[in-house]
Design a protein around this motif. Structure first.
Motif, PDB file in Angstrom:
ATOM      1  N   SER A   1     -17.520-109.541   2.710  1.00  0.00           N
ATOM      2  CA  SER A   1     -16.496-110.565   2.852  1.00  0.00           C
ATOM      3  C   SER A   1     -15.157-109.977   2.413  1.00  0.00           C
ATOM      4  N   PHE A   2     -14.208-109.854   3.354  1.00  0.00           N
ATOM      5  CA  PHE A   2     -12.890-109.281   3.070  1.00  0.00           C
ATOM      6  C   PHE A   2     -11.915-110.401   2.740  1.00  0.00           C
ATOM      7  N   GLY A   3     -11.488-110.438   1.468  1.00  0.00           N
ATOM      8  CA  GLY A   3     -10.518-111.433   1.040  1.00  0.00           C
ATOM      9  C   GLY A   3      -9.130-110.847   0.939  1.00  0.00           C
ATOM     10  N   ASP A   4      -8.213-111.602   0.357  1.00  0.00           N
ATOM     11  CA  ASP A   4      -6.835-111.123   0.198  1.00  0.00           C
ATOM     12  C   ASP A   4      -6.723-110.036  -0.870  1.00  0.00           C
ATOM     13  N   LYS A   5      -7.590-110.103  -1.887  1.00  0.00           N
ATOM     14  CA  LYS A   5      -7.466-109.171  -3.001  1.00  0.00           C
ATOM     15  C   LYS A   5      -8.679-108.285  -3.218  1.00  0.00           C
ATOM     16  N   ASP A   6      -9.794-108.597  -2.546  1.00  0.00           N
ATOM     17  CA  ASP A   6     -11.001-107.813  -2.816  1.00  0.00           C
ATOM     18  C   ASP A   6     -11.990-107.883  -1.658  1.00  0.00           C
ATOM     19  N   ILE A   7     -13.008-107.006  -1.770  1.00  0.00           N
ATOM     20  CA  ILE A   7     -14.163-107.046  -0.875  1.00  0.00           C
ATOM     21  C   ILE A   7     -15.351-107.512  -1.704  1.00  0.00           C
ATOM     22  N   LYS A   8     -16.017-108.520  -1.235  1.00  0.00           N
ATOM     23  CA  LYS A   8     -17.246-108.975  -1.887  1.00  0.00           C
ATOM     24  C   LYS A   8     -18.429-108.545  -1.026  1.00  0.00           C
ATOM     25  N   ILE A   9     -19.385-107.856  -1.647  1.00  0.00           N
ATOM     26  CA  ILE A   9     -20.574-107.404  -0.931  1.00  0.00           C
ATOM     27  C   ILE A   9     -21.792-108.090  -1.541  1.00  0.00           C
ATOM     28  N   PHE A  10     -22.441-108.921  -0.744  1.00  0.00           N
ATOM     29  CA  PHE A  10     -23.618-109.666  -1.185  1.00  0.00           C
ATOM     30  C   PHE A  10     -24.868-108.991  -0.632  1.00  0.00           C
ATOM     31  N   GLN A  11     -25.898-108.866  -1.467  1.00  0.00           N
ATOM     32  CA  GLN A  11     -27.176-108.328  -1.027  1.00  0.00           C
ATOM     33  C   GLN A  11     -28.167-109.459  -0.846  1.00  0.00           C
ATOM     34  N   ASP A  12     -29.259-109.184  -0.122  1.00  0.00           N
ATOM     35  CA  ASP A  12     -30.223-110.244   0.176  1.00  0.00           C
ATOM     36  C   ASP A  12     -31.009-110.699  -1.048  1.00  0.00           C
TER      37      ASP A  12
ATOM     38  N   SER B   1     -29.425-111.658  -3.705  1.00  0.00           N
ATOM     39  CA  SER B   1     -28.422-112.511  -4.371  1.00  0.00           C
ATOM     40  C   SER B   1     -27.484-111.751  -5.301  1.00  0.00           C
ATOM     41  N   ARG B   2     -27.604-110.421  -5.370  1.00  0.00           N
ATOM     42  CA  ARG B   2     -26.657-109.662  -6.185  1.00  0.00           C
ATOM     43  C   ARG B   2     -25.325-109.547  -5.445  1.00  0.00           C
ATOM     44  N   MET B   3     -24.247-109.430  -6.208  1.00  0.00           N
ATOM     45  CA  MET B   3     -22.924-109.332  -5.602  1.00  0.00           C
ATOM     46  C   MET B   3     -22.121-108.231  -6.281  1.00  0.00           C
ATOM     47  N   LYS B   4     -21.384-107.468  -5.478  1.00  0.00           N
ATOM     48  CA  LYS B   4     -20.493-106.434  -5.983  1.00  0.00           C
ATOM     49  C   LYS B   4     -19.095-106.747  -5.480  1.00  0.00           C
ATOM     50  N   ILE B   5     -18.131-106.771  -6.395  1.00  0.00           N
ATOM     51  CA  ILE B   5     -16.743-107.062  -6.040  1.00  0.00           C
ATOM     52  C   ILE B   5     -15.911-105.782  -6.168  1.00  0.00           C
ATOM     53  N   TRP B   6     -15.219-105.433  -5.098  1.00  0.00           N
ATOM     54  CA  TRP B   6     -14.331-104.266  -5.076  1.00  0.00           C
ATOM     55  C   TRP B   6     -12.890-104.756  -4.941  1.00  0.00           C
ATOM     56  N   LYS B   7     -12.093-104.589  -6.002  1.00  0.00           N
ATOM     57  CA  LYS B   7     -10.680-104.959  -5.965  1.00  0.00           C
ATOM     58  C   LYS B   7      -9.892-103.889  -5.202  1.00  0.00           C
ATOM     59  N   TYR B   8      -9.057-104.337  -4.250  1.00  0.00           N
ATOM     60  CA  TYR B   8      -8.298-103.375  -3.445  1.00  0.00           C
ATOM     61  C   TYR B   8      -7.426-102.463  -4.299  1.00  0.00           C
ATOM     62  N   ASP B   9      -6.796-103.033  -5.321  1.00  0.00           N
ATOM     63  CA  ASP B   9      -5.877-102.234  -6.133  1.00  0.00           C
ATOM     64  C   ASP B   9      -6.601-101.284  -7.092  1.00  0.00           C
ATOM     65  N   LYS B  10      -7.938-101.420  -7.190  1.00  0.00           N
ATOM     66  CA  LYS B  10      -8.720-100.538  -8.054  1.00  0.00           C
ATOM     67  C   LYS B  10      -9.435 -99.434  -7.273  1.00  0.00           C
ATOM     68  N   ILE B  11      -9.533 -99.610  -5.968  1.00  0.00           N
ATOM     69  CA  ILE B  11     -10.241 -98.620  -5.149  1.00  0.00           C
ATOM     70  C   ILE B  11      -9.377 -97.368  -5.004  1.00  0.00           C
ATOM     71  N   LYS B  12      -9.905 -96.256  -5.459  1.00  0.00           N
ATOM     72  CA  LYS B  12      -9.178 -94.987  -5.423  1.00  0.00           C
ATOM     73  C   LYS B  12      -9.436 -94.209  -4.137  1.00  0.00           C
ATOM     74  N   ASN B  13     -10.616 -94.409  -3.583  1.00  0.00           N
ATOM     75  CA  ASN B  13     -10.966 -93.625  -2.410  1.00  0.00           C
ATOM     76  C   ASN B  13     -12.091 -94.326  -1.648  1.00  0.00           C
ATOM     77  N   TYR B  14     -11.996 -94.284  -0.325  1.00  0.00           N
ATOM     78  CA  TYR B  14     -13.101 -94.797   0.503  1.00  0.00           C
ATOM     79  C   TYR B  14     -13.183 -93.973   1.771  1.00  0.00           C
ATOM     80  N   ASN B  15     -14.327 -94.053   2.395  1.00  0.00           N
ATOM     81  CA  ASN B  15     -14.476 -93.443   3.712  1.00  0.00           C
ATOM     82  C   ASN B  15     -15.613 -94.136   4.443  1.00  0.00           C
TER      83      ASN B  15
END
Length: 198
Positions: free
Chosen positions: A75-86, A88-102
């Motif tokens: 789920s791409f929001g205004d400030k972060d990416i929320k990744i939900f697993q089946d 029920s766990r969730m990982k939140i990635w803040k855009y301003d905290k992400i140093k590198n992606y590919n």
């Protein structure tokens, strides 16, 4: 077209830890089988033994890993990416905290894509695969494009390939390389048995 904010994009991913554990286990089994084959006296028996067991090992390896895939929702929001697993766990990635992606496609299309995200505290990999490698649906292809477009829109300045990505490309190709090798060994073994053994 960029997907709307907070739209859930559902994809299937490989359990990467399980994948590497099975590589190790099957590597040990392959070594033990090869060592045992040396004790077989007749060449034809060695050929039958290696063809059957190595082909079976590769097929079981690929089947087990694809059976242990799981669904995740991005789920791409205004400030972060929320990744939900089946589970029920969730990982939140803040855009301003992400140093590198590919995000990149692996060697061939049926192998899927790899998404890597890294921030100050964590680095995670999401190996995105298809529900059916023989018939990839239009919806799945559109989901991949939505993820790529959202990442480029939100994180264009942090999109960089690192050395670990090249290692991942190599390791991810191993089961498919082994499967192709097993098929060639199987075909070659039958040709040898039919035409050269009297």
């Amino acid at each position: 077209m960029i997907s709307k904010n907070n739209e859930n994009i559902v994809v299937r991913t490989v359990n990467i830890k399980f994948f590497f554990i099975t590589i190790l286990i099957f590597g040990i089994i392959t070594f033990l089988l090869s060592y045992y084959a040396r004790s077989i006296n007749y060449t034809i028996n060695q050929t039958y033994f290696l063809i059957f067991f190595l082909s079976a090992i590769v097929i079981v390896f690929v089947w087990i890993n694809f059976r242990n895939t799981k669904l995740i929702s991005l789920s791409f929001g205004d400030k972060d990416i929320k990744i939900f697993q089946d589970d029920s766990r969730m990982k939140i990635w803040k855009y301003d905290k992400i140093k590198n992606y590919n995000m990149y496609r692996l060697w061939v299309k049926p192998m899927g894509h790899m998404l890597r995200l890294r921030d100050d505290k964590d680095m995670k990999y999401y190996w995105i695969v298809w529900l059916d490698t023989k018939q990839i649906s239009l919806e799945e292809e559109q989901n991949i494009k939505k993820i790529e477009q959202n990442l480029l829109q939100k994180l264009s300045e942090t999109n960089r390939k690192q050395s670990i990505d090249y290692i991942i490309l190599f390791l991810a190709s191993l089961p498919f390389v082994l499967l192709i090798m097993a098929l060639f060994i199987l075909i070659g073994g039958f040709i040898y048995i039919i035409f050269y053994l009297k």
